[in-house]
Write a protein that holds these residues in place. Structure first.
Motif, PDB file in Angstrom:
ATOM      1  N   ARG A 113      -0.651   2.704   9.125  1.00 23.14           N
ATOM      2  CA  ARG A 113       0.374   1.806   8.565  1.00 23.14           C
ATOM      3  C   ARG A 113       1.394   2.538   7.707  1.00 23.14           C
ATOM      4  O   ARG A 113       2.469   2.009   7.430  1.00 23.14           O
ATOM      5  CB  ARG A 113      -0.295   0.711   7.731  1.00 23.14           C
ATOM      6  N   PHE A 114       1.072   3.751   7.274  1.00 23.99           N
ATOM      7  CA  PHE A 114       1.988   4.487   6.413  1.00 23.99           C
ATOM      8  C   PHE A 114       3.349   4.656   7.083  1.00 23.99           C
ATOM      9  O   PHE A 114       3.445   5.034   8.240  1.00 23.99           O
ATOM     10  CB  PHE A 114       1.424   5.877   6.092  1.00 23.99           C
ATOM     11  N   PHE A 115       4.394   4.371   6.355  1.00 24.19           N
ATOM     12  CA  PHE A 115       5.776   4.552   6.759  1.00 24.19           C
ATOM     13  C   PHE A 115       6.185   3.675   7.957  1.00 24.19           C
ATOM     14  O   PHE A 115       7.174   3.958   8.607  1.00 24.19           O
ATOM     15  CB  PHE A 115       6.096   6.033   7.008  1.00 24.19           C
ATOM     16  N   SER A 116       5.410   2.607   8.215  1.00 22.07           N
ATOM     17  CA  SER A 116       5.862   1.651   9.236  1.00 22.07           C
ATOM     18  C   SER A 116       6.979   0.799   8.619  1.00 22.07           C
ATOM     19  O   SER A 116       6.959   0.488   7.429  1.00 22.07           O
ATOM     20  CB  SER A 116       4.712   0.802   9.757  1.00 22.07           C
ATOM     21  N   LEU A 117       7.953   0.453   9.431  1.00 24.46           N
ATOM     22  CA  LEU A 117       9.119  -0.287   8.955  1.00 24.46           C
ATOM     23  C   LEU A 117       8.764  -1.739   8.626  1.00 24.46           C
ATOM     24  O   LEU A 117       7.965  -2.360   9.317  1.00 24.46           O
ATOM     25  CB  LEU A 117      10.222  -0.275   9.997  1.00 24.46           C
ATOM     26  N   ILE A 118       9.379  -2.244   7.595  1.00 25.69           N
ATOM     27  CA  ILE A 118       9.267  -3.657   7.240  1.00 25.69           C
ATOM     28  C   ILE A 118      10.521  -4.334   7.742  1.00 25.69           C
ATOM     29  O   ILE A 118      11.635  -3.931   7.433  1.00 25.69           O
ATOM     30  CB  ILE A 118       9.155  -3.823   5.711  1.00 25.69           C
ATOM     31  N   ARG A 119      10.326  -5.380   8.572  1.00 25.33           N
ATOM     32  CA  ARG A 119      11.514  -6.035   9.109  1.00 25.33           C
ATOM     33  C   ARG A 119      11.909  -7.213   8.282  1.00 25.33           C
ATOM     34  O   ARG A 119      11.257  -7.733   7.491  1.00 25.33           O
ATOM     35  CB  ARG A 119      11.303  -6.458  10.557  1.00 25.33           C
TER      36      ARG A 119
END
Length: 130
Positions: free
Chosen positions: A124-130
Motif C-alpha cells: 500500500r505504500f505510495f499508492s495514489l489516493i483518488r
C-alpha cells in the motif's frame, strides 16, 4: 454530522453510497486474524470515496461541526482513529490534500519486533489516493 448503522448523515441527510459486492478483500493475508469486509463507494459532492466496513453497525451521535473546523474520518471506518477519537480539526491546520498512502500497518496479535514488521502492508505504500 452523525453516523447511524454505518451510514453517514450530514445535516440530517444520508450521504449517497453504493455497496460493491465481492470487491472487498479481507485484511492482510499475513494478519493473524482476517475478517470479512464490505466495500462501499460513497459520494460526497463531486467526490467519491471507497470505504471499508467490517460490520457491526457503527453509530456516532449527531454533533455540530463549527464553522472553521472539519470533521476528519478514516476510509477504514471500523479501524480508524479519527475525529471520533480526537475531535474536530481547525481548518487552519489543514495544509493540503492527501495524495498518497505513505504508511500502512495492519493489526497483529503477536508481540515483538518481528510481528510488528510482518504487519506492515508494504504493497500500500505510495499508492495514489483518488
Amino acid at each position: 454530522m452523525e453516523i447511524r448503522d454505518d451510514q453517514i448523515f450530514i445535516n440530517g441527510k444520508p450521504v449517497a453510497r453504493e455497496h460493491q459486492p465481492d470487491s472487498c478483500k479481507p485484511e492482510q493475508e499475513r494478519s493473524i486474524f482476517t475478517r470479512e469486509c464490505e466495500l462501499w463507494v460513497e459520494h460526497l459532492g463531486e467526490r467519491t470515496h471507497d470505504t471499508i466496513f467490517y460490520g457491526g453497525g457503527d453509530s456516532f451521535d449527531s454533533i455540530k461541526v463549527p464553522e472553521g473546523s472539519v470533521f476528519v474520518m478514516g476510509d477504514n471506518r471500523d479501524n480508524s482513529n479519527d475525529s471520533r477519537v480526537w475531535g474536530k480539526v481547525p481548518l487552519e491546520y489543514v495544509k493540503g490534500r492527501a495524495l498518497v498512502v505513505w504508511w500502512s500497518r495492519g493489526p497483529t496479535r503477536a508481540e515483538g519486533l518481528g510481528a510488528w514488521f510482518n504487519a506492515i502492508r508494504w504493497q500500500r505504500f505510495f499508492s495514489l489516493i483518488r
